[in-house]
Design an enzyme around this catalytic site. Structure first.
Site, short mmCIF file in Angstrom:
data_model
loop_
_atom_site.label_atom_id
_atom_site.label_comp_id
_atom_site.label_asym_id
_atom_site.label_seq_id
_atom_site.Cartn_x
_atom_site.Cartn_y
_atom_site.Cartn_z
CG HIS A 1 62.89 14.14 43.76
ND1 HIS A 1 62.49 14.08 42.45
CD2 HIS A 1 63.14 12.86 44.14
CE1 HIS A 1 62.52 12.83 42.03
NE2 HIS A 1 62.91 12.06 43.04
CG HIS B 1 45.44 16.53 56.52
ND1 HIS B 1 44.56 16.58 57.56
CD2 HIS B 1 46.63 16.14 57.07
CE1 HIS B 1 45.16 16.24 58.70
NE2 HIS B 1 46.42 15.96 58.41
#
Length: 208
Positions: free
Chosen positions: A134, A143
């Site tokens: 979250h 990446h």
């Protein structure tokens, strides 16, 4: 079904093509790469020189399927400047919270989890079996490698590579164009343009 062109012909491109096929949202027109290669039943269309020709034929969607962050950024920005539109490749076997925000040209692989109130900016890779919890912020051209765990409230700045199997504890900032080595455990902020490795992760010092 709209057509999309895949930019890249290596191993990462194979997985992106597989994700696009399994999602079934776009028809893959082919892939563009300098060297001919074999990617399933997808035709090799040529190198970057064919992009304007494809655009003139009405193929205006693209996705960059190259793992290297700097090359991916250059191709992404160049192709946008030509008039193409970046699309997402999101595996149907990933979980993306409806309360997450996803940019353009994002690849989310099978088994990845994106939790609520996370923001994923443009041209980011969230690789296989990685977790982004979250309230994270993943900036463009980053990446997140396979098996990585990013816990809550983490900021990943532009162009960061977070290596395979690494873990980052809550409330950490990883500075732009930094590298977190495979298997590292990050427990403090990482400055920009820095490589960290180990448990806990420490900066690599070059000894000249």
């Amino acid at each position: 079904m709209e057509k999309v062109v895949v930019l890249g012909g290596g191993g990462h491109a194979k997985v992106v093509v597989d994700v696009l096929k399994s999602a079934g949202i776009y028809q893959i027109a082919g892939f563009v790469a300098r060297e001919p290669a074999a990617i399933m039943d997808i035709p090799h269309l040529g190198d970057d020189a064919v992009l304007l020709e494809l655009l003139n034929k009405g193929i205006s969607n693209f996705i960059v399927a190259i793992g290297d962050n700097r090359i991916r950024k250059l191709l992404f920005e160049k192709t946008l400047s030509l008039g193409f539109k970046a699309v997402n490749a999101i595996s149907p076997h990933a979980y993306v919270s409806p309360y997450a925000q996803i940019g353009q040209g994002v690849v989310i692989m099978a088994g990845a989890v994106i939790q609520p109130y996370t923001v994923i900016e443009d041209n980011v890779i969230i690789n296989t079996l990685s977790g982004v919890d979250h309230d994270c912020a993943i900036s463009s051209h980053s990446h997140i490698a396979p098996g990585t765990s990013l816990t809550g409230n983490i900021t990943v700045e532009e162009g960061v590579f977070v290596g395979t199997g690494s873990k980052v504890i809550p409330d950490i900032t990883v500075g732009k164009w930094s590298v977190v080595g495979a298997g590292a455990v990050v427990i403090s902020d990482v400055p920009p343009f820095t490589k960290v490795v180990g448990i806990p992760a420490n900066k690599i010092i070059n000894k000249g």
